[in-house]
Design a protein around this motif. Structure first.
Motif, mmCIF file in Angstrom:
data_model
loop_
_atom_site.group_PDB
_atom_site.id
_atom_site.type_symbol
_atom_site.label_atom_id
_atom_site.label_comp_id
_atom_site.label_asym_id
_atom_site.label_seq_id
_atom_site.Cartn_x
_atom_site.Cartn_y
_atom_site.Cartn_z
ATOM 1 N N LEU A 124 21.367 60.971 43.287
ATOM 2 C CA LEU A 124 21.093 61.592 41.992
ATOM 3 C C LEU A 124 22.288 62.462 41.642
ATOM 4 N N ASN A 125 22.461 62.728 40.359
ATOM 5 C CA ASN A 125 23.646 63.493 39.971
ATOM 6 C C ASN A 125 23.411 64.989 40.125
ATOM 7 N N GLN A 126 22.879 65.391 41.252
ATOM 8 C CA GLN A 126 22.685 66.821 41.506
ATOM 9 C C GLN A 126 22.846 67.117 42.991
ATOM 10 N N ASP A 127 23.171 68.366 43.236
ATOM 11 C CA ASP A 127 23.367 68.839 44.592
ATOM 12 C C ASP A 127 22.035 68.852 45.338
ATOM 13 N N TYR A 149 22.427 65.614 46.328
ATOM 14 C CA TYR A 149 22.060 64.191 46.336
ATOM 15 C C TYR A 149 23.126 63.274 45.762
ATOM 16 N N HIS A 173 28.864 65.168 41.812
ATOM 17 C CA HIS A 173 27.696 64.325 42.024
ATOM 18 C C HIS A 173 27.536 63.245 40.976
#
Lengths: 1000, 482
Positions: B259-262, B264, B354
């Protein structure tokens, strides 16, 4: 023989107040008088008489009457007086009767006005106490170590006890960070809530005899802080004000704009770097550190009232302290209030309470140990391109085209900030009743509540913030502590020859903590920040909470026995039970024994009048350490809200927290101590010399586990470590005259540390920061502070023999020590590169007093002790070519025309890999520092309501002599005590203060 | 307890308020929460860039310069690595063993837990599948390793024998197939299914040169009838076409979901973008936005490899050879050696490091080529093998192979290896492909790495393991000289 009437006033030299009760005698007779409440006296004497003024705690003065009719005598306090009472654990003893190693500092010793914090008070004052400031950040903790490093993982801070209450050092909110930013490794000091102006005395307990009564928390020494009390008599008001300014004491010497252009371009010409990164066009010459730093104000106000009537005495104070940081958005502001109240009748009863409240507002700028955009503003400033202007023509920050992954320093300092509000109240209430004149029972209840809330914001203007359209976080925490304590005290002169003093007690302490945190990301506007944390993107919100508690229950006892006031014996014992340990080993037992011999009392020395004191003492005992996290003996499961992704969304996970260890128990140390205290020539020369040997066993070691177990580490009682050292303290009055005195004092301490045994553990590497590999190694037979890396033996020269070596190696590359002689530089070639611990530390003071003027200078320093210079690492092995570099190595780099062995060519820095930890990037941290100079002037006053007025000026950290090329040889960005890494450390400051003290 | 209750036994008992005991885990939710941790340890989103790079910069397709990651990457490129190289432990050893740790505990607690027999069987099969997969991955990198099959295994544990290791992986993965759900029938995308177990098994057989078994296992995957190639190669790696978003994408058998987040994110793209990248005419759909990271380190592709693609090969379109920098200047990446970039994982919603693109572990194309290769190794070129390859080539837009192109086993082997390089660039397959055919060392030698030697076929056990587990053993010629 003519009789004349002499009158006059005896005053206290330092503050000029009248001294009541001073004996005034005609020399050689018993005729005389004593001074009245105001210190005044009248006496008829023969004109050829000599008057002797004497008073307990002061140096006696002799004055020939001659033709005088008025004789005013300022008396100087004898601060080494042997009659003085010294606070020890669970009691007080006469200084002359001490059997243990105790350093006592009175408020007068503490350079009034020059101390921002309790830690600073201790610096350089006492042999065997190593104090250094790890960071110039306002409010950051100062490292205080008593006699070296005794533990690897269970902490090395001494136990602080304030007015009999052990200080809970758990921080309500630790050093949280969001996405690597605004983290702060140097935690706030647990003593920040205490106003140094309220301190009456500090006692530092160093040997096992003195500390064993604190049992499982005594192994790192104990610091007893006693706050001021009132005394019966008229109301005393004291107001102290000071204000000043701070500047950065030392900057890093990076390449200037033109130097940077010339150096980088010529490295490209020589075949290094990347041609497209050539510095071209018009260039600016920006010193980014100057752009970031500011001069910052500092001020404080302390107001106290004290007094008493009949059986009741009080002391009350309020204080305000405000220190801005030399980097924008950092600073600390402290409000304190205190009241001490006591009602007592000697040998009958005592009842009292002490209350302390504080409110601290801290501002934090980004001080991260991350890399690139996750590092600090100062990190950016060090490495940013000096050929670039700070702002463009439109006044906007100009971002580097080449250094796209480090942030603009000014953008960062404006856009990443955190602030904390902390409220702390602690206090003690106690009652003591004398069942017999020699036997009393005392009950004490203490409490300490500390709540804190830390708000953080990473603005979308920063590289980190823009990733999520702003990041906000709020962390709150609360610690609560209470203690109940009951003691029985027995104190009796049994016969002329025998006297006995004993204490017996039980205590119960409870430590609790609660925390809650929330963070949000994705904000429409950067206006509301943490003040409306819920306005971000709902699916990115995160919350967390935690709760812990710990219990310590103890039994304690001590007996002091004295025979003929010459032979002294102390035995103490403590049993501590702690909830931190496994059911099999909850209780630990800590006995100690000490003996002292007051040789000066012996008849065979009676002819040697110059000896005031000569005491030989020795002690032996066991002390403990329990400074590990709670629950380490238990196997449990924990969640962190970062489970796997199923169907594109995150689900909850629980995982095993640790490997259970039901046998976990105390770390214990046995310490032997032998010392001599002496005082000669009417106390003109006094001091002490001590040797100690402390062996710590059953180390509470966070033993690295095989990664194949799935766990990182496990707390086990493994191995042992030894610290030995000599502490020497000396003080002397070089000149002691009525109008001019000169006192010098100094101390020097050596510590030798050796890891004796690590059980089955081969070695432990530790201490990494940012992109730095762990530079330090714990290994049997070596110092705990040992560094481990590559030896640099020079630079490859044109005519060297390259046969068999990697074809990558070119003239001008660093030449490393090839330990394995295989012509390959690999991790097998690493060697020990010295220890972070200094061989010795020292401090000395010199105080001159001429009439109303006093000048005191205080120097401190350390010899030996290595520090890793992270900026040097980046200069030798740049993360990116266009990062700025340290000037000295680059300006004097190897070239065919300058075939030096000092610095490489930097054309091909990674030709043999990146040996970041090496004998060049580890530097000698020896230094000598003029820590403070204080000049004061006491206004001569006529009689009146104002008792004393003093003006003073203080300069701090005025100069440092060192070969270290980083920010400061004492800096440590890691926030720990052993491994020292100067990683974009918050700069140390030079401070100038003006102050005034008025007493009514 | 207080001062007055001095004698009581449990005076020192405190509760770990924020942590759970064994007992609390013995429920359906408890076991599932542990199973989730096991999955999380397999879903190595951030380490995935290392798993890709380690398998490519050591070969003839990947390269790296600059930044702090280059510290480790140069050692991989130059074959100077040793046991202390951080990525071996951090990204390749420890995460798999954390998954194994969780699986072992699940297998011990599940029989005692209160849950339906159906779920007990399912969770047990999932845990065994994940554990078998983890050991297969470890075996691929390190050879036989310490085989921990219970949480009570002693901390000091020697590596298993090669036979033990192989029979464990094979028997575990084989055993769980019947108990796992059919592909598409699993409770959620990302949970284990039959297809994954068979695909892992097929790849394991292939890499251990058990050709017939590999061919059979691959056929088993094909016979599930669920998987197929995704039509559009160029868009296959986009976030919008991930298996759980686009039901037409039946190619991804096993992925590391991102996912485009920390924390992940897939970080590969941030490493592949040049530090001053603004846009590229080759990728008109991708727009660089402030807030997207461009690492100081540069994940590159070797020139010779990039130039080997055929003119019509759509797979080459995911390789960037020129871009426009922040100053608006067009930069031709090919003017510098080995400087092309894979753009397989670009994501317009990248946040910081990300990117949200899942990292493929086993694609259906890999299964097709696995069977083709196994058939060729077993019996030489056959039309069946060529048909399998041609499915993949057809989608790539290049000419189909005929038996005339592959007259013998050796020729077809070379063609398959070449095909796999083109197909799986930036997916971390090249190292095992070369190793399988004994070309890993000779390839390095041909790139000028004279010191490349047999010992490099396996990575060393991480020093961290050696220091803490003295009896673990070590791969030949890696032991530290003291």
């Amino acid at each position: 023989q003519q009789e004349v009437t002499i009158k006059g006033k005896v005053t206290e030299l330092v503050d000029g107040t009248g001294l009541p009760g001073v004996n005034v005698l005609i020399k050689g007779t018993s005729t005389g008088t004593t001074t009245d409440m105001n210190g005044e006296y009248v006496l008829s004497v023969p004109s050829d008489a000599t008057l002797v003024f004497s008073f307990v705690g002061y140096f006696p003065e002799e004055i020939v009457v001659g033709s005088q009719t008025e004789i005013n005598v300022p008396m100087s306090p004898d601060i080494t007086t042997l009659q003085e009472m010294v606070v020890v654990g669970y009691g007080t003893v006469k200084r002359s009767d001490l059997t243990g190693s105790v350093v006592s500092l009175k408020s007068d010793d503490l350079t009034p006005g020059a101390n921002m914090s309790v830690g600073q008070v201790l610096q350089g004052r006492a042999p065997g106490v190593q104090v250094y400031q790890k960071s110039g950040e306002p409010g950051s903790a100062i490292s205080v170590k008593i006699r070296g490093i005794s533990s690897i993982n269970a902490g090395n801070d001494p136990l602080y006890v304030i007015d009999g209450m052990p200080v809970n050092t758990v921080q309500p909110v630790g050093s949280p960070s969001i996405v690597g930013t605004a983290a702060n490794q140097n935690a706030r000091s647990p003593l920040n809530g205490i106003n140094p102006a309220d301190i009456e005395s500090i006692e530092i307990l160093k040997d096992a005899s003195a500390t064993a009564i604190y049992g499982s928390r005594g192994a790192n020494g104990v610091v007893l802080i006693t706050t001021k009390r009132g005394s019966a008599g008229a109301l005393k008001i004291n107001y102290n004000v000071q204000a000043g300014t701070q500047r950065v004491a030392n900057k890093l010497d990076m390449l200037s704009g033109p130097e940077y252009r010339d150096v980088l371009n010529s490295i490209i010409d020589a075949g290094g770097g990347v041609a497209s990164e050539r510095v071209t066009g018009d260039i600016a010459d920006t010193d980014w550190q100057d752009a970031l730093f500011r001069s910052a104000p500092i001020q404080s106000h302390d107001l106290s009232f004290s007094g008493g009537k009949d059986n009741t005495k009080f002391y009350a104070s309020i204080g305000y302290f405000n220190q801005q940081g030399v980097i924008k958005n950092s600073g600390t502001e402290r409000y304190t209030a205190k009241i001490n109240l006591e009602n007592s009748v000697d040998k009958k009863y005592a009842f009292g309470m002490t209350l302390n409240g504080s409110y601290i507002h801290d501002n934090f700028n980004s001080i991260g140990l991350g890399i690139n955009e996750n590092a600090s503003a100062l990190y950016s400033a060090i490495y940013y391109d000096p050929t670039q202007a700070v702002y463009d023509a439109n006044g906007l920050p100009t971002k580097s085209q080449f250094l796209t992954n480090i942030d603009h320093p000014i953008t960062m300092t404006n856009g990443q900030y955190a602030a904390a509000d902390s409220y702390r109240f602690f206090g003690t209430i106690y009652g003591e009743y004398y069942i017999l004149p020699e036997l009393s029972a005392k009950v004490k209840i203490s409490g300490d509540v500390n709540t804190s809330r830390r708000n953080m914001w990473v603005d979308p203007s920063t590289l980190v913030g823009i990733q999520y359209n702003g990041i906000a976080a709020v962390n709150t925490g609360e610690t609560n502590y209470y203690m109940t304590e009951g003691t029985l005290n027995y104190n009796k002169q049994l016969t002329d020859d025998h006297s006995l003093n004993a204490v017996l007690g039980v205590t119960y302490e409870h430590f609790g903590s609660n925390s809650f945190s929330g963070s949000g990301r994705g904000y429409f506007t950067p206006d509301l920040t943490f003040n409306a944390i819920g306005t971000g993107s709902a699916q990115l919100n995160q919350v967390g909470s935690g709760r812990q508690s710990a219990i310590l229950a103890s039994y304690l006892g001590r007996v002091n026995y004295s025979f003929k006031n010459r032979y002294l014996l102390t035995a103490s014992f403590r049993a501590d039970g702690s909830s931190r340990f496994g059911p099999n080993n909850r209780f630990g037992y800590f006995p100690s024994l000490a003996a002292a011999w007051k040789i000066q009392e012996e008849s065979f020395l009676s002819g040697l009048n110059f000896i005031d004191e000569l005491k030989l003492r020795g002690s032996y005992g066991t002390i403990g350490n329990q400074g590990i996290p709670n629950y380490m003996f238990l196997k449990t499961y924990v969640a962190d809200g970062r489970g796997p992704i199923f169907n594109n969304s995150i689900v909850t996970q629980f995982y095993p927290s640790r490997i259970a260890n039901p046998d976990l128990k105390w770390e214990s140390a046995t310490q032997a101590d032998i010392g001599v205290d002496f005082s000669f020539f009417d106390r003109r020369l006094s001091g002490s010399i001590e040797y100690y040997n402390r062996k710590t066993s059953d180390l509470l070691l966070d033993v690295p586990q095989p990664p194949s177990t799935g766990f990182g580490s496990k707390f086990e009682n493994v191995g042992s470590m030894r610290n030995t050292g000599v502490d020497i303290g000396l003080s002397g009055d070089v000149i002691r005259q009525e109008s001019f005195t000169w006192n010098v004092g100094g101390n020097i301490s050596t510590v030798r540390n050796k890891v004796l045994d690590l059980g089955s553990v081969v070695e432990i590497v530790r201490g990494g920061a940012g992109n730095l590999p762990a530079p330090a190694i714990v290994r049997e037979g070596e110092s705990i502070g040992a560094y481990y890396g590559y030896g640099v033996v020079g630079v490859w020269q044109v005519n060297d023999n390259y046969e068999g070596w990697s074809p990558n190696i070119k003239p001008g590359d660093l030449k490393f020590y090839d330990r394995t002689s295989d012509k390959l530089i690999t991790s097998d070639d690493r060697v020990l590169l010295g220890s972070s611990l200094p061989q010795y530390t020292y401090g000395f003071t010199s105080t001159w007093t001429y009439k109303n003027i006093s000048l005191a200078a205080f120097f401190e320093g350390a010899h030996g002790g290595k520090i890793l210079n992270a900026t040097a690492v980046d200069s030798y092995f740049p993360v990116a070519f266009r990062r700025n570099k340290l000037a000295e190595p680059y300006l004097n780099r190897w070239t065919p025309e300058n075939p030096t062995n000092e610095y490489p060519s930097f054309v091909n820095p990674a030709s043999q890999g990146q040996q970041q930890i090496n004998s060049r990037t580890l530097e000698d941290g020896s230094y000598l520092r003029l820590q403070s100079v204080r000049l004061s002037y006491n206004l001569p006053l006529a009689k009146g309501p104002i008792k004393n007025v003093q003006f003073y000026a203080v300069g701090q950290n005025l100069f440092t002599i060192t070969d270290y090329t980083g920010m400061d040889p004492a800096a440590n960005a890691l926030g720990e005590d052993v491994v020292r890494v100067d990683y974009a450390s918050y700069p140390m400051t030079r401070t100038y203060l003006l102050g005034m003290n008025i007493q009514f | 307890c207080s001062l007055l209750q001095w004698g009581c036994e449990d005076m020192l008992e405190v509760k770990p308020y924020s942590e759970l005991s064994d007992d609390a885990m013995l429920t359906d939710n408890g076991i599932r929460a542990l199973l989730n941790s096991c999955y999380r340890n397999m879903q190595q989103s951030t380490p995935s860039r290392w798993q890709i790079n380690v398998a490519e910069v050591t070969t003839d397709i990947g390269y790296n310069t600059g930044g702090q990651e280059n510290l480790q990457m140069t050692q991989l490129i130059n074959f100077t690595w040793d046991a202390t190289l951080g990525t071996f432990n951090d990204d390749h050893w420890a995460p798999w063993y954390r998954a194994i740790r969780d699986a072992n505990i699940i297998l011990e607690l599940a029989p005692k837990a209160t849950l339906s027999e159906e779920n007990r069987a399912l969770y047990t099969a999932e845990a065994r599948m994940l554990r078998g997969y983890a050991y297969a991955m470890l075996y691929n990198l390190f050879g036989s390793v310490p085989l921990r099959t219970t949480s009570e295994s002693p901390a000091q544990l020697a590596r298993a024998s090669d036979d033990e290791m192989r029979s464990f992986i094979e028997s575990e993965l084989t055993a769980v197939v019947p108990a796992l759900p059919d592909p598409g029938a699993e409770a959620a995308y990302g949970r284990a299914n039959k297809g994954q177990a068979l695909a892992v098994l097929a790849k394991y057989y292939l890499n251990t040169r058990q050709w017939q078994k590999a061919a059979d296992a691959a056929q088993d995957v094909i016979d599930l009838g669920y998987y197929g190639l995704f039509d559009n190669f160029e868009e296959m790696f986009l976030v919008k076409n991930e298996g759980d978003k686009n039901k037409d994408n039946k190619e991804m058998i096993l992925v590391i979901p991102c996912l485009n987040q920390d924390p992940y994110g897939n970080w590969y793209q941030a490493g592949a973008l040049p530090p001053d990248f603004a846009s590229s005419a080759q990728f008109p759909d991708f727009q660089y936005k402030a807030g997207m990271s461009r690492f100081a380190t540069n994940y590159r592709m070797r020139s010779a490899f990039v130039n080997s693609y055929g003119a019509t090969d759509v797979r080459a379109k995911l390789i960037m050879t020129e871009y426009v920098n922040e100053k608006g200047v067009t930069v031709d990446l090919m003017t510098q050696a080995n400087n092309a970039r894979s753009m397989k994982y670009y994501d317009n919603e990248t946040s910081g490091n990300h990117s949200g693109n899942d990292v493929p572990v086993i694609r259906y194309a890999d299964i097709l080529l696995t069977r083709a290769e196994a058939l060729n190794e077993a019996d030489g070129p056959t039309q069946e093998a060529l048909d399998l390859i041609n499915e993949v080539r057809g989608r790539a837009g290049i000419a189909e192979l005929t038996l005339a192109d592959a007259p013998d086993k050796e020729t077809l082997r070379n063609l398959i290896l070449q095909e796999r390089a083109w197909e799986f660039a930036a997916e971390g397959k090249r190292r095992e492909d070369l190793l399988r055919h004994d070309r890993f060392i000779s390839t390095a030698q041909s790139l000028g790495i004279a010191i490349a030697a047999d010992k490099h076929k396996l990575f060393p056990f991480p020093q961290r393991e050696r220091d803490t587990n003295k009896i673990s053993g070590q791969n030949p010629d890696y032991e530290t000289i003291q």
